[in-house]
Design a protein around this motif. Structure first.
Motif, mmCIF file in Angstrom:
data_model
loop_
_atom_site.group_PDB
_atom_site.id
_atom_site.type_symbol
_atom_site.label_atom_id
_atom_site.label_comp_id
_atom_site.label_asym_id
_atom_site.label_seq_id
_atom_site.Cartn_x
_atom_site.Cartn_y
_atom_site.Cartn_z
ATOM 1 N N LEU A 46 -12.230 -5.062 -3.618
ATOM 2 C CA LEU A 46 -12.250 -3.607 -3.472
ATOM 3 C C LEU A 46 -11.611 -3.155 -2.175
ATOM 4 C CD1 LEU A 46 -13.237 -0.748 -4.283
ATOM 5 C CD2 LEU A 46 -15.431 -1.316 -3.206
ATOM 6 N N THR A 47 -11.924 -3.844 -1.073
ATOM 7 C CA THR A 47 -11.444 -3.412 0.244
ATOM 8 C C THR A 47 -10.241 -4.209 0.734
ATOM 9 O OG1 THR A 47 -12.959 -4.916 1.396
ATOM 10 C CG2 THR A 47 -13.777 -2.707 0.876
ATOM 11 N N VAL A 48 -9.702 -5.097 -0.111
ATOM 12 C CA VAL A 48 -8.550 -5.919 0.290
ATOM 13 C C VAL A 48 -7.256 -5.143 0.043
ATOM 14 C CG1 VAL A 48 -7.281 -8.064 -0.118
ATOM 15 C CG2 VAL A 48 -9.786 -8.048 -0.224
ATOM 16 N N PRO A 49 -6.375 -5.017 1.047
ATOM 17 C CA PRO A 49 -5.126 -4.266 0.861
ATOM 18 C C PRO A 49 -4.197 -4.917 -0.153
ATOM 19 C CG PRO A 49 -5.151 -5.372 3.008
ATOM 20 C CD PRO A 49 -6.524 -5.521 2.430
ATOM 21 N N ASN A 50 -3.399 -4.085 -0.803
ATOM 22 C CA ASN A 50 -2.464 -4.531 -1.841
ATOM 23 C C ASN A 50 -1.038 -4.286 -1.360
ATOM 24 O OD1 ASN A 50 -0.770 -4.648 -4.128
ATOM 25 N ND2 ASN A 50 -2.471 -4.172 -5.500
ATOM 26 N N GLY A 51 -0.344 -5.340 -0.981
ATOM 27 C CA GLY A 51 1.010 -5.214 -0.441
ATOM 28 C C GLY A 51 1.995 -4.608 -1.416
ATOM 29 N N LYS A 52 1.835 -4.920 -2.706
ATOM 30 C CA LYS A 52 2.749 -4.368 -3.714
ATOM 31 C C LYS A 52 2.617 -2.849 -3.782
ATOM 32 C CE LYS A 52 3.967 -4.602 -8.622
ATOM 33 N NZ LYS A 52 3.605 -5.166 -9.963
ATOM 34 N N ALA A 53 1.372 -2.360 -3.742
ATOM 35 C CA ALA A 53 1.143 -0.913 -3.785
ATOM 36 C C ALA A 53 1.707 -0.239 -2.538
ATOM 37 C CB ALA A 53 -0.349 -0.623 -3.910
ATOM 38 N N GLN A 54 1.565 -0.891 -1.387
ATOM 39 C CA GLN A 54 2.120 -0.341 -0.144
ATOM 40 C C GLN A 54 3.639 -0.238 -0.228
ATOM 41 O OE1 GLN A 54 0.695 -2.655 3.182
ATOM 42 N NE2 GLN A 54 -1.458 -2.409 2.601
ATOM 43 N N LYS A 55 4.266 -1.287 -0.730
ATOM 44 C CA LYS A 55 5.734 -1.297 -0.868
ATOM 45 C C LYS A 55 6.185 -0.179 -1.799
ATOM 46 C CE LYS A 55 9.439 -3.888 -3.074
ATOM 47 N NZ LYS A 55 9.763 -5.056 -3.933
ATOM 48 N N GLU A 56 5.519 -0.043 -2.952
ATOM 49 C CA GLU A 56 5.920 0.971 -3.929
ATOM 50 C C GLU A 56 5.753 2.380 -3.361
ATOM 51 O OE1 GLU A 56 3.550 0.030 -7.313
ATOM 52 O OE2 GLU A 56 4.881 -1.592 -7.998
ATOM 53 N N LEU A 57 4.693 2.593 -2.591
ATOM 54 C CA LEU A 57 4.452 3.918 -2.011
ATOM 55 C C LEU A 57 5.534 4.274 -1.000
ATOM 56 C CD1 LEU A 57 2.751 6.450 -1.420
ATOM 57 C CD2 LEU A 57 1.474 5.082 0.235
ATOM 58 N N ILE A 58 5.847 3.359 -0.093
ATOM 59 C CA ILE A 58 6.858 3.641 0.938
ATOM 60 C C ILE A 58 8.225 3.884 0.293
ATOM 61 C CG2 ILE A 58 8.043 2.738 2.982
ATOM 62 C CD1 ILE A 58 5.467 1.120 3.567
ATOM 63 N N THR A 59 8.563 3.062 -0.713
ATOM 64 C CA THR A 59 9.848 3.217 -1.407
ATOM 65 C C THR A 59 9.937 4.575 -2.092
ATOM 66 O OG1 THR A 59 9.970 0.823 -1.786
ATOM 67 C CG2 THR A 59 11.352 2.232 -3.170
ATOM 68 N N LYS A 60 8.863 4.972 -2.767
ATOM 69 C CA LYS A 60 8.863 6.254 -3.469
ATOM 70 C C LYS A 60 8.940 7.422 -2.489
ATOM 71 C CE LYS A 60 6.303 8.942 -6.918
ATOM 72 N NZ LYS A 60 5.090 8.998 -7.791
ATOM 73 N N THR A 61 8.240 7.312 -1.359
ATOM 74 C CA THR A 61 8.260 8.397 -0.372
ATOM 75 C C THR A 61 9.639 8.531 0.258
ATOM 76 O OG1 THR A 61 5.932 7.893 0.092
ATOM 77 C CG2 THR A 61 7.042 9.371 1.610
ATOM 78 N N LEU A 62 10.304 7.431 0.487
ATOM 79 C CA LEU A 62 11.689 7.473 0.985
ATOM 80 C C LEU A 62 12.587 8.204 -0.005
ATOM 81 C CD1 LEU A 62 11.998 3.850 2.405
ATOM 82 C CD2 LEU A 62 12.282 5.930 3.756
ATOM 83 N N ASP A 63 12.377 7.943 -1.296
ATOM 84 C CA ASP A 63 13.170 8.623 -2.328
ATOM 85 C C ASP A 63 12.893 10.126 -2.326
ATOM 86 O OD1 ASP A 63 14.313 6.252 -3.122
ATOM 87 O OD2 ASP A 63 12.922 5.920 -4.788
#
Length: 528
Positions: free
Chosen positions: A309-326
């Motif tokens: 539950l509290t463990v970070p998800n690197g894939k989700a972080q990558k997808e978020l940053i990529t989408k925000t850049l777009d």
């Protein structure tokens, strides 16, 4: 050839005009939904005695550490200290990023609140009122000016530790609920200011305040709000949070966030409050507001199922940053600074850095390294207010064209490879140079709950005036500086503040200071 009557063309013409109008509406709608947002004011209370942005910048630029021993007025926390991490019901650290001033002090009558009600108010609500008022003043906006407007209020907050403290007549006081409920944290600001825009308290754990910025930007872009306050607050008043986090072994034993360092053994807690004033860039330009920075895009997502539950998800972080850049229409190579979440945990830091590597490490050249830092190394992890501390630091970096040092970095975590981006973590202040290109940066804030937020921000165009004061368009041989307060003591304090400012700041034009004090401040009965 058969002739076509003129009236036969009319339905076709009407249909074409209707289509053109619809396309125009859709284009305007699309444009408004992606319009940049201007930051036109900000206020703060952060560890290290940072009670305004100027002090905060001086603190950061000089590489100070705001982590201190538990203050005497937090006795319930001090009394539970035991250095043994295995001791049950004890707190194994005695330092954190506490505010230096007493949070019990509050001028309730300034906001029209009775002393009896003020006692029941969570100090988080008190801080939010003070800092929101200051942020508006620094934007040159009088509280009277926005009364009745569609001004939105978006506040990140995680519950109320104040409600856990024992107090006399706690169960029978009529102000107990309004004093401690999270929804009142935003609602009270809207009520005091007399505004009618959305008023929302947001709890996504550590990402709360950056999520509040995202929601505020969306509200402005949709036309739902004409102006917005976005902020976050966090105070460590009761021992419960420390006790639970110590049981999880989540906290660093020295109370400090050693971001990206090999010695990272957990995060250090911090407290404080930050608020920014936001407006659509086109409206800010029209109204000649001071544009401190421009938010080009923001985004939010969730980790979803993962290792825990509290463990970070690197894939989700990558997808978020990529989408925000777009969304921001900014290529990764144009981001020159990244304000990382960077809590200093052995698990989270490498996961975050790997996501950054996958986003920014594709075509970046060695002569254009990504500079990375985290304000948590200075003041600890402010939890609900963490994203706001990162945002305000980033604005100050843009204004001063400088990246301050990252503290507690002796040996980079062996699981972090800077050369793969390539990236640089400064341990001393460095000039921020982009060879004539606009300065763009990213800010990450990842929640304990799994909710992640990211913001892309840039410096305002050089043609804009970025001073913190409204500009007078008139030249005068003499200037009037109008100062006012609700009582004589407050007026005396205000005079001293202006004197100190005028003694120490020589860059701002006197006519601008006077103009702002005269037309950009609420005037009260005690004046000079």
């Amino acid at each position: 050839m058969k002739k076509v009557a003129q009236e036969d063309y009319l339905p076709l013409l009407r249909s074409s005009l209707s289509t053109i109008k619809k396309l125009k509406v859709e284009l305007e709608k699309k444009k408004s939904n992606t319009e940049p947002i201007a930051v036109i004011g900000m206020g703060c209370r952060f560890p290290g005695g940072c009670n305004d942005p100027e002090k905060f910048w001086e603190f950061l630029n000089e590489g100070h550490d705001g982590v201190i021993e538990v203050p005497e007025d937090r006795g319930s926390i001090r009394d539970l200290y035991d250095p043994d991490p295995n001791a049950t019901g004890k707190i194994y650290l005695k330092e954190a990023g506490f505010l230096q001033e007493k949070v019990s002090e509050f001028d309730s009558r300034f906001f029209g609140i009775s002393p009896r009600e003020a006692i029941e108010m969570d100090p988080q609500q008190r801080l939010l009122l003070e800092v929101s008022w200051e942020a508006l003043e620094r934007a040159g906006i009088s509280a009277n000016e926005i009364k009745g407007t569609q001004t939105g209020v978006f506040i990140g907050t995680i519950g109320s530790e104040y409600a856990l403290l024992p107090r006399a007549n706690k169960n029978t006081n009529p102000y107990t609920l309004t004093g401690s409920m999270s929804n009142i944290a935003s609602g009270r600001i809207s009520y005091i200011l007399g505004v009618h825009g959305p008023s929302i308290s947001i709890d996504t754990a550590c990402s709360s305040s950056l999520v509040s910025v995202h929601l505020a930007c969306e509200s402005l872009q949709r036309g739902e709000s004409s102006l917005a306050l976005a902020g976050g607050v966090n105070l460590m008043l009761a021992p419960d949070g420390f006790l639970s986090l110590c049981e999880l072994n989540a906290l660093a034993k020295d109370g400090r966030c050693k971001t990206f360092d090999a010695s990272g053994d957990g995060y250090g807690r911090g407290e404080g409050c930050g608020v920014v004033v936001l407006k659509r860039l086109s409206d800010a330009l029209r109204d000649k507001d001071p544009v401190l920075a421009v938010i080009k895009g923001s985004g939010v997502n969730q980790d979803g199922p993962g290792s825990g539950l509290t463990v970070p998800n690197g894939k989700a972080q990558k997808e978020l940053i990529t989408k925000t850049l777009d969304v921001a229409n900014v290529p990764p190579d144009d981001i020159s600074y990244l304000e990382a979440h960077g809590t200093g945990t052995a698990l989270g830091d490498p996961i975050e850095f790997q996501a950054l590597t996958e986003v920014f490490g594709k075509d970046r050249k060695a002569e254009n390294p990504l500079i990375i830092g985290s304000v948590k190394s200075n003041i600890g992890h402010l939890e609900a207010a963490a994203g706001m501390a990162s945002l305000i630091k980033s604005i100050l970096c843009l204004q001063n064209k400088t990246i301050p040092p990252n503290l507690h970095l002796d040996t980079v975590n062996p699981r972090i490879h800077l050369d793969k981006i390539p990236a640089k973590i400064p341990t001393e202040s460095i000039p921020w140079e982009t060879e004539g290109k606009q300065k763009n940066l990213g800010i990450s804030s990842f929640g304990f709950s799994g909710t992640n937020a990211h913001v892309i921000m840039s410096e305002p165009p050089e043609t804009l005036n970025t001073n913190n004061y409204l500009q007078s368009s008139f030249e005068r041989p003499l200037h009037v500086l109008t100062l006012s307060a609700k009582d004589e003591d407050a007026l005396s304090e205000l005079i001293i503040k202006y004197k100190d400012y005028l003694d120490n700041k020589s860059l701002e034009k006197l006519e601008n200071i006077c103009f702002t004090a005269n037309v950009g401040r609420t005037h009260f009965s005690h004046r000079t």
